[in-house]
Design a protein around this motif. Structure first.
Motif, PDB file in Angstrom:
ATOM      1  N   GLY A  16     104.577  -1.393  11.945  1.00  0.00           N
ATOM      2  CA  GLY A  16     104.213  -0.411  12.950  1.00  0.00           C
ATOM      3  C   GLY A  16     105.014  -0.539  14.234  1.00  0.00           C
ATOM      4  N   SER A  17     104.650   0.292  15.206  1.00  0.00           N
ATOM      5  CA  SER A  17     105.375   0.333  16.478  1.00  0.00           C
ATOM      6  C   SER A  17     104.409   0.286  17.654  1.00  0.00           C
ATOM      7  CB  SER A  17     106.197   1.629  16.578  1.00  0.00           C
ATOM      8  OG  SER A  17     107.177   1.695  15.572  1.00  0.00           O
ATOM      9  N   TYR A  79     110.358  -0.452  30.078  1.00  0.00           N
ATOM     10  CA  TYR A  79     109.685  -0.265  28.797  1.00  0.00           C
ATOM     11  C   TYR A  79     110.274  -1.212  27.752  1.00  0.00           C
ATOM     12  CZ  TYR A  79     108.413   4.132  31.040  1.00  0.00           C
ATOM     13  OH  TYR A  79     107.945   5.083  31.914  1.00  0.00           O
ATOM     14  N   LEU A  80     109.455  -1.516  26.771  1.00  0.00           N
ATOM     15  CA  LEU A  80     109.924  -2.232  25.588  1.00  0.00           C
ATOM     16  C   LEU A  80     109.395  -1.492  24.369  1.00  0.00           C
ATOM     17  CD1 LEU A  80     111.516  -4.735  24.570  1.00  0.00           C
ATOM     18  CD2 LEU A  80     109.305  -5.880  24.346  1.00  0.00           C
ATOM     19  N   GLN A  81     110.276  -0.786  23.696  1.00  0.00           N
ATOM     20  CA  GLN A  81     109.912  -0.095  22.461  1.00  0.00           C
ATOM     21  C   GLN A  81     110.073  -1.077  21.310  1.00  0.00           C
ATOM     22  OE1 GLN A  81     108.740   3.113  21.902  1.00  0.00           O
ATOM     23  NE2 GLN A  81     108.462   2.395  19.795  1.00  0.00           N
ATOM     24  N   MET A  82     109.005  -1.316  20.585  1.00  0.00           N
ATOM     25  CA  MET A  82     109.005  -2.294  19.495  1.00  0.00           C
ATOM     26  C   MET A  82     108.718  -1.582  18.185  1.00  0.00           C
ATOM     27  SD  MET A  82     106.977  -5.435  21.333  1.00  0.00           S
ATOM     28  CE  MET A  82     105.405  -4.576  21.343  1.00  0.00           C
ATOM     29  N   ASN A  83     109.686  -1.608  17.288  1.00  0.00           N
ATOM     30  CA  ASN A  83     109.557  -0.979  15.974  1.00  0.00           C
ATOM     31  C   ASN A  83     109.614  -2.041  14.881  1.00  0.00           C
ATOM     32  OD1 ASN A  83     109.565   1.576  17.234  1.00  0.00           O
ATOM     33  ND2 ASN A  83     111.807   1.693  17.122  1.00  0.00           N
ATOM     34  N   SER A  84     109.188  -1.661  13.693  1.00  0.00           N
ATOM     35  CA  SER A  84     109.219  -2.566  12.536  1.00  0.00           C
ATOM     36  C   SER A  84     108.615  -3.927  12.885  1.00  0.00           C
ATOM     37  CB  SER A  84     110.660  -2.742  12.041  1.00  0.00           C
ATOM     38  OG  SER A  84     111.231  -1.495  11.700  1.00  0.00           O
ATOM     39  N   LEU A  85     107.464  -3.892  13.471  1.00  0.00           N
ATOM     40  CA  LEU A  85     106.825  -5.125  13.942  1.00  0.00           C
ATOM     41  C   LEU A  85     106.450  -6.035  12.783  1.00  0.00           C
ATOM     42  CD1 LEU A  85     104.782  -3.613  16.855  1.00  0.00           C
ATOM     43  CD2 LEU A  85     106.343  -5.551  17.071  1.00  0.00           C
ATOM     44  N   LYS A  86     106.570  -7.332  13.048  1.00  0.00           N
ATOM     45  CA  LYS A  86     106.262  -8.360  12.056  1.00  0.00           C
ATOM     46  C   LYS A  86     105.153  -9.268  12.583  1.00  0.00           C
ATOM     47  CE  LYS A  86     111.190  -8.553  10.858  1.00  0.00           C
ATOM     48  NZ  LYS A  86     112.389  -9.437  10.733  1.00  0.00           N
ATOM     49  N   PRO A  87     104.442  -9.947  11.691  1.00  0.00           N
ATOM     50  CA  PRO A  87     103.402 -10.867  12.163  1.00  0.00           C
ATOM     51  C   PRO A  87     103.930 -11.915  13.152  1.00  0.00           C
ATOM     52  CG  PRO A  87     103.129 -10.461   9.833  1.00  0.00           C
ATOM     53  CD  PRO A  87     104.410  -9.794  10.221  1.00  0.00           C
ATOM     54  N   GLU A  88     105.174 -12.317  12.976  1.00  0.00           N
ATOM     55  CA  GLU A  88     105.744 -13.324  13.881  1.00  0.00           C
ATOM     56  C   GLU A  88     106.051 -12.766  15.268  1.00  0.00           C
ATOM     57  OE1 GLU A  88     106.783 -12.561  10.770  1.00  0.00           O
ATOM     58  OE2 GLU A  88     108.976 -12.647  10.607  1.00  0.00           O
ATOM     59  N   ASP A  89     105.889 -11.473  15.474  1.00  0.00           N
ATOM     60  CA  ASP A  89     106.021 -10.894  16.817  1.00  0.00           C
ATOM     61  C   ASP A  89     104.727 -11.039  17.618  1.00  0.00           C
ATOM     62  OD1 ASP A  89     107.878  -8.250  15.285  1.00  0.00           O
ATOM     63  OD2 ASP A  89     108.694  -9.916  16.466  1.00  0.00           O
ATOM     64  N   THR A  90     103.680 -11.524  16.984  1.00  0.00           N
ATOM     65  CA  THR A  90     102.415 -11.715  17.669  1.00  0.00           C
ATOM     66  C   THR A  90     102.559 -12.713  18.812  1.00  0.00           C
ATOM     67  OG1 THR A  90     101.096 -11.196  15.704  1.00  0.00           O
ATOM     68  CG2 THR A  90     100.040 -12.548  17.404  1.00  0.00           C
ATOM     69  N   ALA A  91     102.170 -12.278  20.014  1.00  0.00           N
ATOM     70  CA  ALA A  91     102.324 -13.118  21.201  1.00  0.00           C
ATOM     71  C   ALA A  91     101.761 -12.372  22.407  1.00  0.00           C
ATOM     72  CB  ALA A  91     103.799 -13.436  21.456  1.00  0.00           C
ATOM     73  N   VAL A  92     101.675 -13.086  23.515  1.00  0.00           N
ATOM     74  CA  VAL A  92     101.439 -12.435  24.802  1.00  0.00           C
ATOM     75  C   VAL A  92     102.806 -12.091  25.379  1.00  0.00           C
ATOM     76  CG1 VAL A  92     100.490 -12.642  27.127  1.00  0.00           C
ATOM     77  CG2 VAL A  92      99.307 -13.715  25.192  1.00  0.00           C
ATOM     78  N   TYR A  93     102.979 -10.841  25.751  1.00  0.00           N
ATOM     79  CA  TYR A  93     104.250 -10.360  26.274  1.00  0.00           C
ATOM     80  C   TYR A  93     104.148 -10.224  27.795  1.00  0.00           C
ATOM     81  CZ  TYR A  93     106.067  -9.481  21.628  1.00  0.00           C
ATOM     82  OH  TYR A  93     106.530  -9.646  20.339  1.00  0.00           O
ATOM     83  N   TYR A  94     105.159 -10.794  28.480  1.00  0.00           N
ATOM     84  CA  TYR A  94     105.181 -10.825  29.936  1.00  0.00           C
ATOM     85  C   TYR A  94     106.377 -10.067  30.472  1.00  0.00           C
ATOM     86  CZ  TYR A  94     101.917 -14.748  29.445  1.00  0.00           C
ATOM     87  OH  TYR A  94     100.847 -15.542  29.131  1.00  0.00           O
ATOM     88  N   CYS A  95     106.137  -9.289  31.488  1.00  0.00           N
ATOM     89  CA  CYS A  95     107.215  -8.635  32.221  1.00  0.00           C
ATOM     90  C   CYS A  95     107.746  -9.603  33.269  1.00  0.00           C
ATOM     91  CB  CYS A  95     106.681  -7.372  32.877  1.00  0.00           C
ATOM     92  SG  CYS A  95     107.923  -6.417  33.776  1.00  0.00           S
ATOM     93  N   HIS A  96     109.050  -9.560  33.485  1.00  0.00           N
ATOM     94  CA  HIS A  96     109.686 -10.494  34.414  1.00  0.00           C
ATOM     95  C   HIS A  96     110.730  -9.767  35.242  1.00  0.00           C
ATOM     96  CE1 HIS A  96     112.809 -13.683  35.302  1.00  0.00           C
ATOM     97  NE2 HIS A  96     111.706 -14.247  35.778  1.00  0.00           N
TER      98      HIS A  96
END
Length: 115
Positions: A16-17, A79-96
């Motif tokens: 998913g995205s 923005y961060l467009q995330m496509n073809s998501l994988k289980p290993e992309d699971t995380a807390v995402y932080y803007c910097h």
């Protein structure tokens, strides 16, 4: 007080995205580097993607071809467009925001990729 507010995280199935947004309380067109980091449980925080004020981009090898970072200077939003998501992309995402000698962090948004 500089604020970076992330949104757009959530639960998505593999393949998913999602699109993450980072709204800044400052002008981002003069910020040297805006980026997204992530931190999974038990792991170090890592760079996912970054974009400079000249629109040069940099991506972690693990997300190349799947994630796209972009900035809308008029809205002071990254923005961060995330496509073809994988289980290993699971995380807390932080803007910097990297504006030497200063740097700023958002509070993070959870992304969970699971069926």
């Amino acid at each position: 007080q500089v604020q970076l507010v992330e949104s757009g995280g959530g639960l998505v199935q593999p393949g998913g995205s999602l699109r993450l947004s980072c709204a800044a309380s400052i002008r981002i067109d003069v910020i040297y580097n805006m980026g997204w980091f992530r931190q999974a449980p038990g792991k170090q925080r890592e760079l996912v993607a970054a974009v400079t004020y000249t629109d040069m981009t940099n991506y972690a090898d693990s997300v190349k071809g799947r994630f796209t970072i972009s900035r809308d200077n008029a809205k002071n939003t990254v923005y961060l467009q995330m496509n073809s998501l994988k289980p290993e992309d699971t995380a807390v995402y932080y803007c910097h925001a990297d504006d030497p000698p200063y740097e700023y962090w958002g509070q993070g948004t959870q992304v969970t990729v699971s069926s």
